[in-house]
Motif scaffolding. Structure first.
Motif, mmCIF file in Angstrom:
data_model
loop_
_atom_site.group_PDB
_atom_site.id
_atom_site.type_symbol
_atom_site.label_atom_id
_atom_site.label_comp_id
_atom_site.label_asym_id
_atom_site.label_seq_id
_atom_site.Cartn_x
_atom_site.Cartn_y
_atom_site.Cartn_z
ATOM 1 N N UNK A 49 0.814 -1.221 0.000
ATOM 2 C CA UNK A 49 0.000 0.000 0.000
ATOM 3 C C UNK A 49 0.847 1.271 0.000
ATOM 4 N N UNK A 50 1.854 1.283 -0.862
ATOM 5 C CA UNK A 50 2.679 2.483 -0.996
ATOM 6 C C UNK A 50 1.861 3.601 -1.637
ATOM 7 N N UNK A 51 1.030 3.250 -2.607
ATOM 8 C CA UNK A 51 0.138 4.197 -3.291
ATOM 9 C C UNK A 51 0.915 5.325 -3.970
ATOM 10 N N UNK A 52 1.927 4.944 -4.746
ATOM 11 C CA UNK A 52 2.646 5.925 -5.551
ATOM 12 C C UNK A 52 1.659 6.627 -6.485
ATOM 13 N N UNK A 53 1.715 7.947 -6.517
ATOM 14 C CA UNK A 53 0.787 8.727 -7.339
ATOM 15 C C UNK A 53 -0.377 9.306 -6.571
ATOM 16 N N UNK A 74 3.214 -16.581 1.554
ATOM 17 C CA UNK A 74 2.056 -16.212 0.739
ATOM 18 C C UNK A 74 1.905 -14.702 0.719
ATOM 19 N N UNK A 75 1.808 -14.120 -0.477
ATOM 20 C CA UNK A 75 1.430 -12.712 -0.632
ATOM 21 C C UNK A 75 -0.075 -12.649 -0.822
ATOM 22 N N UNK A 76 -0.753 -11.833 -0.030
ATOM 23 C CA UNK A 76 -2.215 -11.751 -0.120
ATOM 24 C C UNK A 76 -2.662 -10.313 0.093
ATOM 25 N N UNK A 77 -3.762 -9.954 -0.564
ATOM 26 C CA UNK A 77 -4.298 -8.600 -0.480
ATOM 27 C C UNK A 77 -5.788 -8.692 -0.171
ATOM 28 N N UNK A 78 -6.253 -7.870 0.763
ATOM 29 C CA UNK A 78 -7.673 -7.872 1.114
ATOM 30 C C UNK A 78 -7.864 -8.230 2.570
ATOM 31 N N UNK A 79 -8.974 -8.954 2.834
ATOM 32 C CA UNK A 79 -9.214 -9.392 4.206
ATOM 33 C C UNK A 79 -10.469 -8.846 4.841
ATOM 34 N N UNK A 80 -11.261 -8.042 4.088
ATOM 35 C CA UNK A 80 -12.547 -7.597 4.637
ATOM 36 C C UNK A 80 -13.654 -7.938 3.645
ATOM 37 N N UNK A 81 -14.888 -7.678 4.030
ATOM 38 C CA UNK A 81 -16.029 -8.094 3.204
ATOM 39 C C UNK A 81 -16.055 -7.396 1.854
ATOM 40 N N UNK A 82 -15.498 -6.186 1.778
ATOM 41 C CA UNK A 82 -15.554 -5.428 0.532
ATOM 42 C C UNK A 82 -14.379 -5.725 -0.389
ATOM 43 N N UNK A 83 -13.360 -6.390 0.132
ATOM 44 C CA UNK A 83 -12.171 -6.673 -0.677
ATOM 45 C C UNK A 83 -11.580 -8.022 -0.292
ATOM 46 N N UNK A 111 0.566 -9.576 4.166
ATOM 47 C CA UNK A 111 -0.741 -9.025 3.804
ATOM 48 C C UNK A 111 -0.660 -7.565 3.368
ATOM 49 N N UNK A 112 -1.561 -7.189 2.483
ATOM 50 C CA UNK A 112 -1.742 -5.803 2.071
ATOM 51 C C UNK A 112 -3.217 -5.463 2.053
ATOM 52 N N UNK A 113 -3.527 -4.185 2.007
ATOM 53 C CA UNK A 113 -4.869 -3.601 1.886
ATOM 54 C C UNK A 113 -5.170 -2.674 3.055
ATOM 55 N N UNK A 114 -4.931 -3.112 4.277
ATOM 56 C CA UNK A 114 -5.107 -2.229 5.429
ATOM 57 C C UNK A 114 -3.923 -1.272 5.500
ATOM 58 N N UNK A 115 -4.195 0.006 5.710
ATOM 59 C CA UNK A 115 -3.130 0.995 5.772
ATOM 60 C C UNK A 115 -2.507 1.102 7.156
ATOM 61 N N UNK A 116 -3.122 0.461 8.127
ATOM 62 C CA UNK A 116 -2.590 0.490 9.487
ATOM 63 C C UNK A 116 -1.872 -0.821 9.774
ATOM 64 N N UNK A 117 -0.595 -0.772 10.146
ATOM 65 C CA UNK A 117 0.124 -2.014 10.422
ATOM 66 C C UNK A 117 -0.460 -2.736 11.632
ATOM 67 N N UNK A 118 -0.709 -4.008 11.491
ATOM 68 C CA UNK A 118 -1.143 -4.805 12.639
ATOM 69 C C UNK A 118 -0.927 -6.282 12.375
ATOM 70 N N UNK A 119 -0.813 -7.020 13.458
ATOM 71 C CA UNK A 119 -0.539 -8.449 13.395
ATOM 72 C C UNK A 119 -1.827 -9.229 13.534
#
Length: 359
Positions: free
Chosen positions: A9-13, A154-163, A181-189
């Motif tokens: 979630x670097x979000x370049x641009x 494993x590389x994975x993106x998402x984790x909520x109902x909308x994604x 994991x990616x998608x959440x902008x807040x780091x957490x375990x």
């Protein structure tokens, strides 16, 4: 030992806080922070770099891909694994589809499960890329690592109902050594030293509070240890100022200047005013925007009216009836504002009416 870095979630641009005086700087800082991470790897190489989606804020331009690829090529000792997320998903005409990456880069270029093996190091990396902006079905719940000895990631993106929903309980039992994991902008375990969101390198909006950076990890003898490495240029913070009946506009501005200086002038603040102010003191909150990087002002203060006394004084009048609608109720912040703003308007009208009678 295998050393790795996990980011997402670097979000370049992206242009955070668009329209604010500092928004252009924030756009540049996102690129610069990512570049600093790559420079850090060049100085102190790691074996693996995992980028778990949304490297770009939207469909990457060809020039942007070339720039990033040039940085990747500068760390040839590091194997890079990259996937597209829901922001930079692979459209039909995406430059992702035809771009030729540096030899040390593996880009998961379809929405189908794939495993890449590095035989000389017994490393197995699993992943895919989003080919649709909206992925509402679980893509990872049936995944399991190969029955081979080694480091399985494993590389994975998402984790909520909308994604792309993820069954984390099942994933924790699947057998992967680490899930990046990616998608959440807040780091957490999600599962200690096993499943984690790295969060974004830089906070991207006023709700991205707390530390931001990347995860640095080590794998040895079947065990993984990870830690968050903060690297953001600045942070979003809630700044609470308590006001009272003695607080004037000048005093409020001095309080804010002092607190911004203490916390750091580059940080970005959501200002929250709390307390009870004198009804005779008019605080001009809009003037506070120029005293720091103030992205939002939430005025939760209220006039220091003695409601019960006012009700007894105006009982049987329009003002008394108005107050009675709010008495003995557990009021929300909005309802409290309605009470005090309405009361202030009614009392001001009453004063004007009394003045006219005297004339």
């Amino acid at each position: 030992m295998i050393r790795f870095i996990h980011l997402s979630d670097v979000h370049l641009g992206a242009v955070p806080d668009r329209g604010c005086p500092w928004s252009h700087e924030r756009e540049e800082e996102i690129w610069e922070t990512f570049r600093r991470v790559i420079v850090g790897i060049r100085k102190n190489p790691v074996d693996l770099l995992f980028i778990a989606g949304d490297l770009f804020h939207r469909q990457p331009l060809l020039g942007q891909l070339r720039q990033v690829n040039e940085w990747f090529a500068a760390i040839p000792e590091t194997r890079i694994f990259l996937m597209a997320g829901d922001h930079d998903y692979i459209k039909e005409d995406s430059f992702y589809r035809t771009f030729r990456w540096a030899p040390n880069v593996t880009f998961f270029d379809t929405e189908e499960q794939r495993c890449v093996e590095i035989p000389e190091k017994n490393i197995f990396v699993y992943g895919l890329s989003f080919e649709h902006k909206e992925v509402r079905t679980p893509l990872y719940d049936e995944w399991k690592p190969l029955n081979k000895s080694g480091f399985h990631v494993l590389l994975a993106h998402g984790g909520d109902l909308s994604c792309c929903p993820i069954d984390f309980t099942g994933l924790a039992a699947a057998g992967f050594d680490y899930v990046a994991l990616g998608h959440s902008h807040k780091p957490h375990t999600v599962c200690r030293d096993k499943i984690a969101y790295s969060g974004s390198l830089e906070p991207l909006d006023r709700n991205d509070l707390g530390k931001h950076g990347y995860i640095q990890g080590e794998y040895e003898n079947g065990n993984v240890k990870v830690r968050l490495v903060p690297c953001a240029n600045r942070s979003y913070q809630n700044l609470v100022l308590n006001v009272d009946s003695d607080t004037t506009q000048y005093k409020l501005e001095e309080m804010l200047r002092s607190e911004v200086m203490r916390r750091g002038g580059r940080n970005i603040y959501r200002l929250i005013l709390k307390g009870r102010v004198s009804p005779d003191n008019v605080l001009l909150t809009e003037r506070l925007h120029g005293l720091g990087n103030i992205v939002e002002i939430m005025d939760e203060s209220r006039p220091a009216y003695k409601i019960e006394e006012l009700y007894r004084q105006y009982r049987g009048t329009l003002i008394g009836d108005y107050i009675n609608k709010f008495l003995n109720k557990d009021l929300t912040v909005v309802e409290k504002k309605a009470l005090y703003y309405g009361l202030q308007a009614l009392l001001s009208t009453q004063v004007l009416a009394d003045d006219r009678k005297r004339l």
